[in-house]
Design a protein around this motif. Structure first.
Motif, PDB file in Angstrom:
ATOM      1  N   THR A 199       0.850  -1.176   0.000  1.00 17.83           N
ATOM      2  CA  THR A 199       0.000   0.000   0.000  1.00 17.83           C
ATOM      3  C   THR A 199       0.885   1.225   0.000  1.00 17.83           C
ATOM      4  O   THR A 199       2.086   1.143   0.305  1.00 17.83           O
ATOM      5  CB  THR A 199      -0.932   0.006   1.228  1.00 17.83           C
ATOM      6  N   GLN A 207      -1.247   2.228   7.531  1.00 18.08           N
ATOM      7  CA  GLN A 207      -0.860   1.262   6.512  1.00 18.08           C
ATOM      8  C   GLN A 207      -1.092  -0.175   6.997  1.00 18.08           C
ATOM      9  O   GLN A 207      -1.633  -1.014   6.270  1.00 18.08           O
ATOM     10  CB  GLN A 207       0.616   1.443   6.136  1.00 18.08           C
ATOM     11  N   LYS A 210      -4.842  -1.132   7.062  1.00 14.37           N
ATOM     12  CA  LYS A 210      -5.368  -1.331   5.707  1.00 14.37           C
ATOM     13  C   LYS A 210      -4.886  -2.664   5.138  1.00 14.37           C
ATOM     14  O   LYS A 210      -5.668  -3.429   4.556  1.00 14.37           O
ATOM     15  CB  LYS A 210      -4.926  -0.171   4.813  1.00 14.37           C
TER      16      LYS A 210
END
Length: 234
Positions: A199, A207, A210
């Motif tokens: 990502t 990060q 996610k």
């Protein structure tokens, strides 16, 4: 090590256990605050969650592997868990990998989010050799006793299908601007494409959260009885 167990079902333990290992100077309860546990529950997975206070002092005094084995994994196995997954962030990912290196055979899989993989000069040696698939570990006594001298040859097994079949599946996630990204890319090249997740961004919770949600959608984890897998979002 202090632990906190959260069960998927109030009346009985699941067969699967997810063991969360925090990064340096992070608290285990941050996995709750940042939605890691909630993401497991939202997917109605038949997996208990154990938050482990594996703080950085265990790495400094080199007792991490023994304490994780003795205080967490061996008791979990004796308690009836048939499938144990390690989920480690940063140095927690390093800990998950080095435990499997030193004490193999207890875990069913490893999720390494932005793992520390050792010193940059060692990674530079591998890069100069063309990557982990073509790198040849130096023969003879290593120049020092740092763990990464043993970790990288062990990780290299994931680049070879017959040897990797004997290892627990490894899923890697990292931010493209992470300070450890150069080493992450070396490992990513040795793993199946479907087990590598990236990502935008660096080395921080937005990060990792996610990535965890995306990875959780494809991990081979069981569902609670009566539930059906949802299609994975593109």
């Amino acid at each position: 090590m202090d632990t906190h167990l959260q069960m998927a079902c109030a009346t009985q333990r699941a067969d699967t256990l997810l063991v969360f290992l925090p990064g340096a100077f992070l608290k285990p309860e941050e996995f709750e605050r940042e939605g890691f546990v909630r993401a497991v529950r939202e997917r109605e997975l038949a997996a208990d969650v154990m938050l482990v206070d594996a703080n950085v002092s265990y790495y400094y005094d080199q007792t991490f592997i023994e304490r994780l084995h003795t205080d967490v994994l061996a008791p979990a196995q004796r308690g009836g868990y048939r499938s144990i997954w390690l989920v480690g962030i940063s140095i927690g990912g390093f800990g998950a990998l080095t435990h499997e290196l030193k004490r193999p055979g207890l875990v069913a899989g490893i999720v390494a989010l932005a793992p520390y993989l050792g010193r940059r000069p060692v990674g530079a040696e591998i890069t100069k050799a063309g990557g982990l698939r073509t790198w040849k570990a130096p023969e003879g006594p290593p120049p020092d006793d740092e763990v990464d001298r043993k970790l990288w040859p062990w990780l290299q097994q994931y680049a070879d299908a017959p040897r990797s079949a004997a290892l627990p599946p490894l899923y890697l996630g990292y931010g493209l601007s992470d300070r450890f990204a150069s080493n992450h890319r070396l490992l990513a090249e040795a793993l199946p494409e479907e087990r590598v997740f990236t990502t935008e961004g660096g080395h921080d919770w937005p990060q990792w959260s996610k990535l965890w949600r995306r990875m959780l959608d494809v991990l081979p984890l069981p569902l609670l009885a009566g539930q059906h897998a949802l299609p994975v979002a593109a």
